[in-house]
Design a protein around this motif. Structure first.
Motif, PDB file in Angstrom:
ATOM      1  N   TYR B  41       0.834  -1.199   0.000  1.00  0.00           N
ATOM      2  CA  TYR B  41       0.000   0.000   0.000  1.00  0.00           C
ATOM      3  C   TYR B  41       0.873   1.254   0.000  1.00  0.00           C
ATOM      4  O   TYR B  41       0.651   2.189  -0.775  1.00  0.00           O
ATOM      5  CB  TYR B  41      -0.921  -0.041   1.218  1.00  0.00           C
ATOM      6  N   GLU B  42       1.916   1.238   0.835  1.00  0.00           N
ATOM      7  CA  GLU B  42       2.791   2.409   0.905  1.00  0.00           C
ATOM      8  C   GLU B  42       3.538   2.624  -0.402  1.00  0.00           C
ATOM      9  O   GLU B  42       3.777   3.763  -0.808  1.00  0.00           O
ATOM     10  CB  GLU B  42       3.764   2.267   2.078  1.00  0.00           C
ATOM     11  N   LYS B  43       3.846   1.521  -1.063  1.00  0.00           N
ATOM     12  CA  LYS B  43       4.523   1.645  -2.356  1.00  0.00           C
ATOM     13  C   LYS B  43       3.608   2.316  -3.382  1.00  0.00           C
ATOM     14  O   LYS B  43       4.037   3.176  -4.143  1.00  0.00           O
ATOM     15  CB  LYS B  43       4.986   0.271  -2.866  1.00  0.00           C
ATOM     16  N   LEU B  44       2.342   1.941  -3.365  1.00  0.00           N
ATOM     17  CA  LEU B  44       1.371   2.554  -4.284  1.00  0.00           C
ATOM     18  C   LEU B  44       1.312   4.061  -4.047  1.00  0.00           C
ATOM     19  O   LEU B  44       1.252   4.852  -4.993  1.00  0.00           O
ATOM     20  CB  LEU B  44      -0.022   1.976  -4.064  1.00  0.00           C
ATOM     21  N   ILE B  45       1.327   4.434  -2.783  1.00  0.00           N
ATOM     22  CA  ILE B  45       1.279   5.865  -2.452  1.00  0.00           C
ATOM     23  C   ILE B  45       2.537   6.550  -2.935  1.00  0.00           C
ATOM     24  O   ILE B  45       2.496   7.597  -3.586  1.00  0.00           O
ATOM     25  CB  ILE B  45       1.108   6.071  -0.926  1.00  0.00           C
ATOM     26  N   LYS B  46       3.681   5.929  -2.657  1.00  0.00           N
ATOM     27  CA  LYS B  46       4.965   6.507  -3.061  1.00  0.00           C
ATOM     28  C   LYS B  46       5.062   6.670  -4.570  1.00  0.00           C
ATOM     29  O   LYS B  46       5.631   7.653  -5.054  1.00  0.00           O
ATOM     30  CB  LYS B  46       6.102   5.570  -2.596  1.00  0.00           C
TER      31      LYS B  46
END
Lengths: 221, 222
Positions: B41-46
């Protein structure tokens, strides 16, 4: 019948304010019928005027419309504030839905119990300045146009301005780091229909005061 | 790139399920990416893929669409499930929004604390049987047509059949006072695209369980 849309709600912003903004932006005059007591709401429910027993309700073009998004979509389409095609609509919808999320936070602030208020305020500020505003700032910066979508005034612009002003009511310098939003705000505020709506005496409603909350709770609970 | 819409969400119903229903009802094949970890999820945001740092995400026609209603409106518009004119759209929007309010209660239910669950279930039953189902029962009775709006299959029908089945999972006899809705349910369930979606092995997700709740909390809780 006057032919003007007729809005049924309490005398305050709540879920009707975005609709007032949209009609005003489109230059459409409207009438309002204010619920003052629980009996007023019960009467509307009993005479079958409210599809799901709820307000907002807007009488428009022979329909008794409910559900604020449905009403907003209808007005936006009718008055050409919904983009040129399906893809522009999609962008407008995305922008508006996010703004509605932020509005929800702003709207429910007055109803927070005293011990939750500070935390709620911090959440609003965080979401506004880190999640939502940067998106619109970037959109405006990237295309350099006056309006959010399709180089043309739309529901997205109206909804965003409404929210920017509400956020500023909470924290006057909230736009300090957003130069494009600041000029957007000035520009859209100067559109004649909106300028008129922003003047005293218009149908724009003031922010909810703590003292009005008990009266509201009586009508709706 | 396959050209098929690609949906990114947790492996469960949540806010994505209406999108799966609508695509399936329209006969549109789609792919899915499931979020299992917070890192994903954090990768998608990044990567800047989530406009407001949230899922659902629906990659469709070159757009990275977010906000469930925006995605649903787009699909409905594209696949002719949104009525033939502004007034039919208005009706569809009103019906859909009412149903979404009911579905919101079901959506939140697994996340309510154990002591609130019984009260919330009663609330769902009360609203379904007193506020929402009577409206659609009456609509169908009054016009006697197969579909809710304009005598034509639309997003409103898909949303309603989804809601009926979801409520029935929790309250099996909920349609007992609603003969029109019972007939509607059978009729919709037998439409070829929906029938296919209701069969095992389709992209339809099962009701949320403890594991789903845990996954969601793990990924999204701050």
């Amino acid at each position: 019948m006057s032919g003007k849309p007729k809005l049924h709600y309490f005398n305050g912003r709540g879920r009707m304010e975005s609709i007032r903004w949209l009609l005003a932006a489109a230059g459409v005059e409207f009438e309002e019928c204010f619920l003052e007591t629980k009996d007023d709401l019960t009467k509307l429910q009993k005479d079958g005027s409210l599809l799901f027993q709820q307000v907002p309700m807007v009488e428009i073009d022979g329909m008794k419309m409910v559900q604020s998004r449905a009403i907003g979509n209808y007005i936006a389409t009718k008055y050409n504030l919904y983009g040129n095609d399906l893809k522009e609509r999609a962008l407008i919808d995305m922008y508006v839905e996010a703004v509605i999320d932020l509005n929800e936070l702003l709207m429910t602030h007055a109803f927070q119990p005293a011990d939750k208020k500070a935390q709620h305020f911090a959440t609003i500020m965080d979401k506004a300045t880190n999640r939502y505003f940067p998106v619109y700032e970037k959109v405006l910066k990237d295309h350099g146009q006056d309006f959010l979508v399709g180089n043309r005034f739309s529901k997205a612009d109206v909804q965003l301005l409404e929210t920017l002003l509400m956020a500023e009511e909470c924290k006057p310098d909230i736009l300090a780091k957003f130069p494009f939003l600041q000029s957007f705000k000035a520009r859209i505020s100067n559109i004649p229909t909106i300028k008129k709506f922003l003047q005293p005496g218009s149908q724009r409603k003031p922010p909810l005061h703590e003292k009005d909350v008990p009266k509201l709770m009586k009508i709706f609970h | 790139m396959s050209g098929k819409p690609r949906l990114t969400y947790c492996n469960g119903r949540g806010r994505m399920e209406p999108v799966r229903w609508l695509l399936a009802a329209a006969g549109v094949e789609f792919e899915e990416i499931f979020l299992e970890t917070r890192e994903q999820y954090e990768k998608l945001i990044k990567d800047g893929v989530l406009m407001f740092q949230q899922v659902p995400l629906g990659e469709i026609d070159g757009m990275k669409m977010v906000q469930t209603r925006a995605i649903l409106s787009y699909i409905a518009g594209k696949y002719n499930l949104y009525g033939k004119d502004l007034k039919e759209r208005a009706l569809i929007d009103m019906y859909v929004e009412g149903i979404i309010d009911l579905m919101q209660m079901i959506l939140m239910f697994p996340f309510s604390p154990p002591e609130a669950k019984e009260k919330n279930l009663d609330s769902i039953k009360e609203k379904a049987t007193n506020r929402y189902f009577p409206v659609f029962e009456k609509v169908l009775k009054q016009h006697g047509q197969d579909f809710l709006v304009g005598n034509k299959f639309s997003w409103a029908d898909v949303q309603l059949i989804e809601a009926i089945l979801a409520v029935e999972e929790k309250i099996p006899a909920v349609l007992s006072g609603f003969p029109q809705l019972q007939a509607f349910k059978i009729r919709m369930s037998n439409m070829p695209t929906i029938k296919k979606f209701l069969q095992p092995g389709s992209p339809r997700k099962p009701p949320p369980d403890e594991r789903y709740v845990e996954t969601v909390l793990k990924i999204f809780k701050k």
